[in-house]
Design an enzyme around this catalytic site. Structure first.
Site, mmCIF file in Angstrom:
data_model
loop_
_atom_site.group_PDB
_atom_site.id
_atom_site.type_symbol
_atom_site.label_atom_id
_atom_site.label_comp_id
_atom_site.label_asym_id
_atom_site.label_seq_id
_atom_site.Cartn_x
_atom_site.Cartn_y
_atom_site.Cartn_z
ATOM 1 N N CYS A 264 0.834 -1.203 0.000
ATOM 2 C CA CYS A 264 0.000 0.000 0.000
ATOM 3 C C CYS A 264 0.870 1.255 0.000
ATOM 4 O O CYS A 264 1.706 1.437 0.884
ATOM 5 C CB CYS A 264 -0.915 0.001 1.221
ATOM 6 S SG CYS A 264 -1.872 1.526 1.397
ATOM 7 N N CYS B 268 0.444 3.637 3.348
ATOM 8 C CA CYS B 268 0.930 3.269 4.676
ATOM 9 C C CYS B 268 2.253 3.983 4.950
ATOM 10 O O CYS B 268 2.926 4.436 4.017
ATOM 11 C CB CYS B 268 1.125 1.754 4.755
ATOM 12 S SG CYS B 268 -0.423 0.816 4.880
ATOM 13 N N HIS C 207 -3.761 0.821 8.340
ATOM 14 C CA HIS C 207 -4.322 0.396 7.055
ATOM 15 C C HIS C 207 -5.683 -0.265 7.208
ATOM 16 O O HIS C 207 -6.536 -0.156 6.316
ATOM 17 C CB HIS C 207 -3.357 -0.582 6.376
ATOM 18 C CG HIS C 207 -3.822 -1.074 5.034
ATOM 19 N ND1 HIS C 207 -3.558 -0.385 3.858
ATOM 20 C CD2 HIS C 207 -4.561 -2.164 4.677
ATOM 21 C CE1 HIS C 207 -4.104 -1.045 2.842
ATOM 22 N NE2 HIS C 207 -4.712 -2.118 3.308
ATOM 23 N N ASN D 83 -14.373 8.464 -0.828
ATOM 24 C CA ASN D 83 -14.954 7.274 -1.450
ATOM 25 C C ASN D 83 -14.560 6.085 -0.589
ATOM 26 O O ASN D 83 -13.377 5.906 -0.304
ATOM 27 C CB ASN D 83 -14.410 7.068 -2.861
ATOM 28 C CG ASN D 83 -14.707 8.238 -3.777
ATOM 29 O OD1 ASN D 83 -15.757 8.850 -3.701
ATOM 30 N ND2 ASN D 83 -13.752 8.566 -4.646
ATOM 31 N N HIS E 183 -6.602 1.816 1.800
ATOM 32 C CA HIS E 183 -6.212 2.550 3.007
ATOM 33 C C HIS E 183 -7.214 3.672 3.281
ATOM 34 O O HIS E 183 -7.655 4.353 2.344
ATOM 35 C CB HIS E 183 -4.805 3.133 2.807
ATOM 36 C CG HIS E 183 -4.182 3.629 4.067
ATOM 37 N ND1 HIS E 183 -3.196 2.943 4.733
ATOM 38 C CD2 HIS E 183 -4.401 4.754 4.791
ATOM 39 C CE1 HIS E 183 -2.823 3.624 5.804
ATOM 40 N NE2 HIS E 183 -3.553 4.724 5.863
ATOM 41 N N HIS F 239 -8.745 6.902 3.453
ATOM 42 C CA HIS F 239 -8.313 8.210 2.965
ATOM 43 C C HIS F 239 -9.459 8.906 2.250
ATOM 44 O O HIS F 239 -10.454 8.296 1.879
ATOM 45 C CB HIS F 239 -7.125 8.076 2.013
ATOM 46 C CG HIS F 239 -7.480 7.503 0.662
ATOM 47 N ND1 HIS F 239 -7.805 6.171 0.472
ATOM 48 C CD2 HIS F 239 -7.592 8.084 -0.561
ATOM 49 C CE1 HIS F 239 -8.079 5.957 -0.807
ATOM 50 N NE2 HIS F 239 -7.954 7.102 -1.455
ATOM 51 N N GLN G 267 -10.132 12.741 -0.359
ATOM 52 C CA GLN G 267 -9.481 13.617 -1.326
ATOM 53 C C GLN G 267 -10.054 15.027 -1.235
ATOM 54 O O GLN G 267 -11.140 15.235 -0.674
ATOM 55 C CB GLN G 267 -9.657 13.077 -2.746
ATOM 56 C CG GLN G 267 -9.054 11.700 -2.965
ATOM 57 C CD GLN G 267 -9.249 11.209 -4.389
ATOM 58 O OE1 GLN G 267 -8.722 11.795 -5.337
ATOM 59 N NE2 GLN G 267 -10.014 10.141 -4.548
#
Length: 363
Positions: free
Chosen positions: A71, A74, A137, A177, A188, A190, A192
């Site tokens: 990933c 991470c 993660h 999303n 992971h 997250h 935007q």
């Protein structure tokens, strides 16, 4: 909140955000040999719809569903450098390596698309950032806890204010999303942030409705909607500063909107009490989404903020949280009517959905 600014190997900015009291130095260097970021985005105007489309063909090679041990979000570890050079972090923001919009985009574009004199072209100017909510993660936003969720709220507000100050940016959009069914390519936890050089179609349509309502009735459409929903049958959760409800004309099988009970145009305008209450109610509603079925619902969390310049006095900040899940093992696909004509046909009843979400017991 403490902020530390560094640069990645290809020159992109990375920002570390830590809760007050942290002494983390975040001084690890990015040891990767990265090529410069190449952004060839452009905006093309759809003359019939009156909307801008971002053409970003260079993004076809972006990272797609890597295994967990590879990933890129991470923390870095010996022999496995990632997008985050440090070995641990709280919240991190960095410029997207495969951005749809960028401040350094090529500005040498023709005035119109080839053979289409009505399709105006502009450079794909703007900025796209990635927001990492945690270094864990296997975590998800609903499990972050109130302190970390509040830190993320402060980061959203800080980034909104800074990106709004960029000359040429017209709207800042924070979103998450969650789930492969939504189209997530990195698992992971997250989100935007997009800084657009135009006002998005949804915001333009809402502002037009607000202005039309004022012209025809003299009323404040946002205020009237919030007041009606606060005491209506579709409330899912509420606290001193916020109300979360299923909209009466929900388009998605499971959809909740979160509104502050006092009007503010955007996230930076929230005071401390509103931010605390937002962290609490957002975790509450996300927990209900996570436990409505035997598996967590995939979702999109979409912050509707006021444009940078026009319509700010008319806008009321709100969050759209919605899922494509309509039943266990079943998704709502946007087929002919929705994708072709933009006319939504919903598979669930908004009042029933609100009742179901209220009944969810969050461990």
């Amino acid at each position: 909140m403490n902020r530390t600014t560094r640069r990645l190997a290809d020159g992109r900015e990375i920002l570390y955000f830590d809760a007050d009291g942290s002494t983390a130095a975040h001084d690890a260097e990015d040891t990767r040999d990265l090529p410069p970021v190449s952004t060839r985005s452009q905006l093309r105007h759809d003359a019939l719809l009156g909307e801008w489309v971002v053409v970003a063909a260079h993004r076809q090679t972006r990272t797609f569903l890597p295994p967990a041990d590879q990933c890129p979000l991470c923390p870095s570890r010996p022999g496995r450098p990632s997008e985050v050079p440090d070995s641990d972090y709280q919240v991190v923001v960095f410029e997207n390596r495969f951005p749809s919009l960028a401040t350094g985009v090529d500005t040498d574009v023709p005035p119109t698309a080839p053979g289409a004199p009505f399709a105006e072209l502009r450079p794909g100017f703007g900025r796209c950032e990635v927001v990492l909510f945690t270094s864990d993660h296997d975590q998800h936003f609903a499990g972050l806890g109130r302190d970390r969720a509040r830190l993320v709220v402060d980061v959203w507000a800080e980034r909104t204010a800074e990106l709004s100050a960029i000359d040429g940016v017209e709207q800042v959009f924070c979103f998450e999303n969650s789930g492969e069914e939504i189209g997530v390519t990195l698992s992971h936890p997250h989100g935007q942030i997009y800084a657009y050089p135009f006002v998005t179609p949804r915001v333009e349509r809402v502002l037009a409705s607000v202005r039309r309502h004022r012209e025809t009735t003299g009323g404040d459409l946002f205020a009237e909607v919030v007041e009606a929903e606060r005491t209506g049958p579709r409330v899912v959760a509420a606290n001193d500063s916020w109300v979360a409800f299923v909209p009466a004309a929900a388009r998605w099988p499971y959809e909740v909107q979160l509104f502050p009970t006092r009007r503010v145009p955007d996230l930076p305008a929230l005071d401390d009490a509103q931010r605390d209450d937002l962290a609490a109610i957002y975790l509450d509603v996300l927990g209900r989404f996570a436990h409505r079925f035997d598996t967590p619902m995939p979702y999109i969390a979409s912050w509707n903020q006021a444009p940078v310049r026009e319509g700010r006095e008319d806008w009321w900040l709100h969050l759209q949280l919605f899922s494509l899940r309509r039943a266990p093992g079943k998704l709502k696909y946007l087929a002919g009517s929705e994708s072709g004509m933009g006319a939504f046909i919903t598979d669930t009843n908004p009042e029933d959905v609100a009742e179901q979400l209220r009944a969810v017991v969050v461990p």
